[in-house]
Design a protein around this motif. Structure first.
Motif, PDB file in Angstrom:
ATOM      1  N   ALA A 153     -37.085   4.028  49.015  1.00 15.12           N
ATOM      2  CA  ALA A 153     -36.965   2.594  48.734  1.00 15.12           C
ATOM      3  C   ALA A 153     -35.616   2.271  48.098  1.00 15.12           C
ATOM      4  O   ALA A 153     -34.941   1.312  48.500  1.00 15.12           O
ATOM      5  N   ASP A 154     -35.199   3.072  47.112  1.00 15.82           N
ATOM      6  CA  ASP A 154     -33.903   2.832  46.459  1.00 15.82           C
ATOM      7  C   ASP A 154     -32.744   3.057  47.418  1.00 15.82           C
ATOM      8  O   ASP A 154     -31.759   2.317  47.403  1.00 15.82           O
ATOM      9  N   LEU A 155     -32.863   4.074  48.246  1.00 17.42           N
ATOM     10  CA  LEU A 155     -31.820   4.357  49.231  1.00 17.42           C
ATOM     11  C   LEU A 155     -31.678   3.191  50.211  1.00 17.42           C
ATOM     12  O   LEU A 155     -30.571   2.700  50.455  1.00 17.42           O
ATOM     13  N   MET A 156     -32.787   2.744  50.760  1.00 19.32           N
ATOM     14  CA  MET A 156     -32.734   1.667  51.748  1.00 19.32           C
ATOM     15  C   MET A 156     -32.256   0.359  51.109  1.00 19.32           C
ATOM     16  O   MET A 156     -31.546  -0.419  51.745  1.00 19.32           O
ATOM     17  N   LYS A 157     -32.605   0.137  49.862  1.00 21.02           N
ATOM     18  CA  LYS A 157     -32.111  -1.042  49.148  1.00 21.02           C
ATOM     19  C   LYS A 157     -30.591  -0.967  49.018  1.00 21.02           C
ATOM     20  O   LYS A 157     -29.897  -1.965  49.217  1.00 21.02           O
ATOM     21  N   MET A 196     -25.470   9.247  47.442  1.00 24.71           N
ATOM     22  CA  MET A 196     -26.473   9.120  46.382  1.00 24.71           C
ATOM     23  C   MET A 196     -27.083  10.469  46.005  1.00 24.71           C
ATOM     24  O   MET A 196     -27.341  10.716  44.824  1.00 24.71           O
ATOM     25  N   PHE A 197     -27.315  11.343  46.980  1.00 24.02           N
ATOM     26  CA  PHE A 197     -27.880  12.657  46.672  1.00 24.02           C
ATOM     27  C   PHE A 197     -26.907  13.474  45.823  1.00 24.02           C
ATOM     28  O   PHE A 197     -27.329  14.202  44.930  1.00 24.02           O
ATOM     29  N   VAL A 229     -27.329   7.660  56.414  1.00 23.05           N
ATOM     30  CA  VAL A 229     -26.919   9.051  56.182  1.00 23.05           C
ATOM     31  C   VAL A 229     -25.745   9.103  55.205  1.00 23.05           C
ATOM     32  O   VAL A 229     -25.752   9.895  54.257  1.00 23.05           O
ATOM     33  N   ALA A 230     -24.736   8.270  55.412  1.00 24.80           N
ATOM     34  CA  ALA A 230     -23.562   8.266  54.531  1.00 24.80           C
ATOM     35  C   ALA A 230     -23.952   7.873  53.103  1.00 24.80           C
ATOM     36  O   ALA A 230     -23.503   8.493  52.131  1.00 24.80           O
ATOM     37  N   THR A 231     -24.794   6.860  52.975  1.00 25.15           N
ATOM     38  CA  THR A 231     -25.226   6.418  51.644  1.00 25.15           C
ATOM     39  C   THR A 231     -26.093   7.485  50.982  1.00 25.15           C
ATOM     40  O   THR A 231     -25.941   7.761  49.786  1.00 25.15           O
TER      41      THR A 231
END
Length: 195
Positions: free
Chosen positions: A34-38, A23-24, A17-19
């Motif tokens: 995929a990019d978020l989880m990476k 990023m958003f 959530v924080a990331t």
């Protein structure tokens, strides 16, 4: 690989959530899962153990962004309202805020995405509306509800980000800052004369 404990799963969820919130605001809600989880250091498949959909994450990340950004508010300031308002204008319309969208105002960072797809993340839209109202209220003085001031700040920040790398960017921030600080001084003088 063993199962993740409930405490670790909750910690992972908070990191996602924080990331996502960062990023958003930096890149828009089009960031892929995929990019978020990476970026978080977790697997793509792990996302669906934590969230029903990306829209659910957008909702949570938007609420997180407003909570994080709202921790420094005029209401919490020990200064008088005008001094605190001036400090908020200075911070908001700074080069640092322009250059660090991921930690910055979610109103400016998420406006385009939520405006394009207002039905996609219903809770995010409600959180956003309340965030706009609350942010403007922090700037309110006397008869001024703060809406025009906040619109000026958000507009100047968005334009400054779009023109970053050109001297016009700093000029936009400076012009809005000067106008808002001058109008606040006039409003404050007018209030003192009527008291």
């Amino acid at each position: 690989m063993g199962r993740v404990s409930q405490a670790q799963a909750q910690a992972n969820r908070q990191r996602v959530v924080a990331t996502a919130s960062r990023m958003f605001r930096e890149k828009g809600t089009g960031v892929s899962v995929a990019d978020l989880m990476k970026a978080v250091g977790l697997t793509h498949g792990g996302f669906y153990k934590q969230f029903a959909s990306k829209e659910d994450l957008i909702d949570e990340a938007t609420a997180y962004a407003f909570d994080e950004f709202g921790k420094v508010t005029l209401a919490e300031s020990s200064e008088d309202h005008e001094t605190a308002r001036r400090a908020l204008v200075e911070r908001y319309l700074s080069v640092s805020h322009r250059d660090h969208a991921g930690r910055g105002c979610p109103v400016a960072g998420l406006a385009a995405d939520l405006g394009r797809e207002p039905d996609q993340a219903a809770r995010a839209h409600d959180v956003y509306l309340n965030g706009v109202r609350n942010s403007a209220a922090q700037l309110a003085t006397g008869d001024d509800d703060g809406m025009a001031q906040f619109c000026t700040m958000v507009g100047a920040l968005v334009l400054a980000r779009a023109t970053r790398g050109n001297p016009l960017s700093e000029k936009l921030l400076q012009a809005a800052r000067v106008a808002l600080l001058a109008s606040g001084a006039r409003q404050s003088d007018s209030q003192q004369r009527t008291e």
